[in-house]
Design a protein around this motif. Structure first.
Motif, PDB file in Angstrom:
ATOM      1  N   THR A 285      36.437  48.540   2.713  1.00 37.19           N
ATOM      2  CA  THR A 285      35.312  47.817   3.304  1.00 37.19           C
ATOM      3  C   THR A 285      35.866  46.767   4.255  1.00 37.19           C
ATOM      4  N   ASN A 286      35.237  46.657   5.380  1.00 42.05           N
ATOM      5  CA  ASN A 286      35.674  45.695   6.377  1.00 42.05           C
ATOM      6  C   ASN A 286      35.050  44.340   6.061  1.00 42.05           C
ATOM      7  N   THR A 287      35.872  43.378   5.670  1.00 46.87           N
ATOM      8  CA  THR A 287      35.361  42.052   5.360  1.00 46.87           C
ATOM      9  C   THR A 287      35.785  41.076   6.440  1.00 46.87           C
ATOM     10  N   TRP A 288      34.953  40.102   6.667  1.00 47.10           N
ATOM     11  CA  TRP A 288      35.233  39.098   7.668  1.00 47.10           C
ATOM     12  C   TRP A 288      35.698  37.834   6.975  1.00 47.10           C
ATOM     13  N   LYS A 289      36.700  37.193   7.538  1.00 52.99           N
ATOM     14  CA  LYS A 289      37.253  35.982   6.957  1.00 52.99           C
ATOM     15  C   LYS A 289      37.214  34.871   8.007  1.00 52.99           C
ATOM     16  N   LEU A 290      36.747  33.704   7.625  1.00 54.52           N
ATOM     17  CA  LEU A 290      36.645  32.570   8.538  1.00 54.52           C
ATOM     18  C   LEU A 290      38.031  32.026   8.861  1.00 54.52           C
ATOM     19  N   SER A 291      38.299  31.866  10.123  1.00 56.13           N
ATOM     20  CA  SER A 291      39.579  31.362  10.585  1.00 56.13           C
ATOM     21  C   SER A 291      39.569  29.841  10.652  1.00 56.13           C
ATOM     22  N   ASN A 292      40.635  29.216  10.165  1.00 59.39           N
ATOM     23  CA  ASN A 292      40.762  27.760  10.255  1.00 59.39           C
ATOM     24  C   ASN A 292      40.828  27.303  11.704  1.00 59.39           C
ATOM     25  N   MET A 293      41.344  28.152  12.588  1.00 57.26           N
ATOM     26  CA  MET A 293      41.409  27.796  14.001  1.00 57.26           C
ATOM     27  C   MET A 293      40.011  27.528  14.555  1.00 57.26           C
ATOM     28  N   LEU A 294      39.041  28.283  14.087  1.00 53.76           N
ATOM     29  CA  LEU A 294      37.665  28.066  14.542  1.00 53.76           C
ATOM     30  C   LEU A 294      37.136  26.725  14.052  1.00 53.76           C
ATOM     31  N   LEU A 295      37.429  26.394  12.822  1.00 58.15           N
ATOM     32  CA  LEU A 295      36.937  25.141  12.263  1.00 58.15           C
ATOM     33  C   LEU A 295      37.572  23.933  12.935  1.00 58.15           C
ATOM     34  N   ASN A 296      38.795  24.090  13.426  1.00 55.92           N
ATOM     35  CA  ASN A 296      39.496  22.979  14.063  1.00 55.92           C
ATOM     36  C   ASN A 296      39.119  22.795  15.523  1.00 55.92           C
ATOM     37  N   ALA A 297      38.486  23.770  16.127  1.00 57.34           N
ATOM     38  CA  ALA A 297      38.083  23.666  17.530  1.00 57.34           C
ATOM     39  C   ALA A 297      36.860  22.750  17.630  1.00 57.34           C
ATOM     40  N   GLN A 298      36.976  21.704  18.429  1.00 64.49           N
ATOM     41  CA  GLN A 298      35.909  20.702  18.539  1.00 64.49           C
ATOM     42  C   GLN A 298      34.596  21.307  19.035  1.00 64.49           C
ATOM     43  N   TRP A 299      34.652  22.187  20.037  1.00 63.57           N
ATOM     44  CA  TRP A 299      33.422  22.763  20.592  1.00 63.57           C
ATOM     45  C   TRP A 299      32.714  23.646  19.574  1.00 63.57           C
ATOM     46  N   VAL A 300      33.499  24.328  18.713  1.00 59.20           N
ATOM     47  CA  VAL A 300      32.900  25.163  17.666  1.00 59.20           C
ATOM     48  C   VAL A 300      32.247  24.261  16.625  1.00 59.20           C
ATOM     49  N   ASN A 301      32.948  23.198  16.265  1.00 59.98           N
ATOM     50  CA  ASN A 301      32.447  22.248  15.283  1.00 59.98           C
ATOM     51  C   ASN A 301      31.112  21.652  15.733  1.00 59.98           C
ATOM     52  N   GLU A 302      31.014  21.292  17.003  1.00 51.93           N
ATOM     53  CA  GLU A 302      29.765  20.733  17.531  1.00 51.93           C
ATOM     54  C   GLU A 302      28.636  21.751  17.514  1.00 51.93           C
ATOM     55  N   LYS A 303      28.943  22.998  17.874  1.00 54.19           N
ATOM     56  CA  LYS A 303      27.916  24.055  17.852  1.00 54.19           C
ATOM     57  C   LYS A 303      27.392  24.271  16.433  1.00 54.19           C
ATOM     58  N   VAL A 304      28.304  24.272  15.458  1.00 60.20           N
ATOM     59  CA  VAL A 304      27.918  24.503  14.065  1.00 60.20           C
ATOM     60  C   VAL A 304      27.054  23.354  13.552  1.00 60.20           C
ATOM     61  N   LYS A 305      27.450  22.132  13.836  1.00 63.35           N
ATOM     62  CA  LYS A 305      26.659  20.975  13.399  1.00 63.35           C
ATOM     63  C   LYS A 305      25.252  21.026  13.990  1.00 63.35           C
ATOM     64  N   LYS A 306      25.182  21.372  15.257  1.00 64.00           N
ATOM     65  CA  LYS A 306      23.894  21.455  15.943  1.00 64.00           C
ATOM     66  C   LYS A 306      23.019  22.545  15.323  1.00 64.00           C
ATOM     67  N   LYS A 307      23.631  23.688  15.028  1.00 57.19           N
ATOM     68  CA  LYS A 307      22.904  24.814  14.441  1.00 57.19           C
ATOM     69  C   LYS A 307      22.364  24.457  13.054  1.00 57.19           C
TER      70      LYS A 307
END
Length: 68
Positions: free
Chosen positions: A3-25
């Protein structure tokens, strides 16, 4: 069976622009949906699904961008 599982990358969490998008969402979702009639457990499940739906396209975009 595989089964193809997706795993959250720490690199995404550390990116400021991603962090702002997530908080906004999350903020937008809670303002729209937390009416007091839904349990915190259900809110958590919904937010997790919402975030996964947001992170998957972002991680795909980053992978394509890095491999160019």
């Amino acid at each position: 069976n595989y089964t193809n599982t997706w795993k959250l990358s720490n690199m995404l969490l550390n990116a400021q622009w991603v962090n702002e998008k997530v908080k906004k969402k999350i903020k937008n979702f809670l303002e729209t949906n937390d009416n007091g009639n839904i349990t915190y457990q259900n809110l958590w499940y919904i937010v997790k699904a919402l975030l996964k739906g947001k992170f998957i396209p972002i991680s795909t975009y980053r992978k394509k961008k890095l491999h160019k």
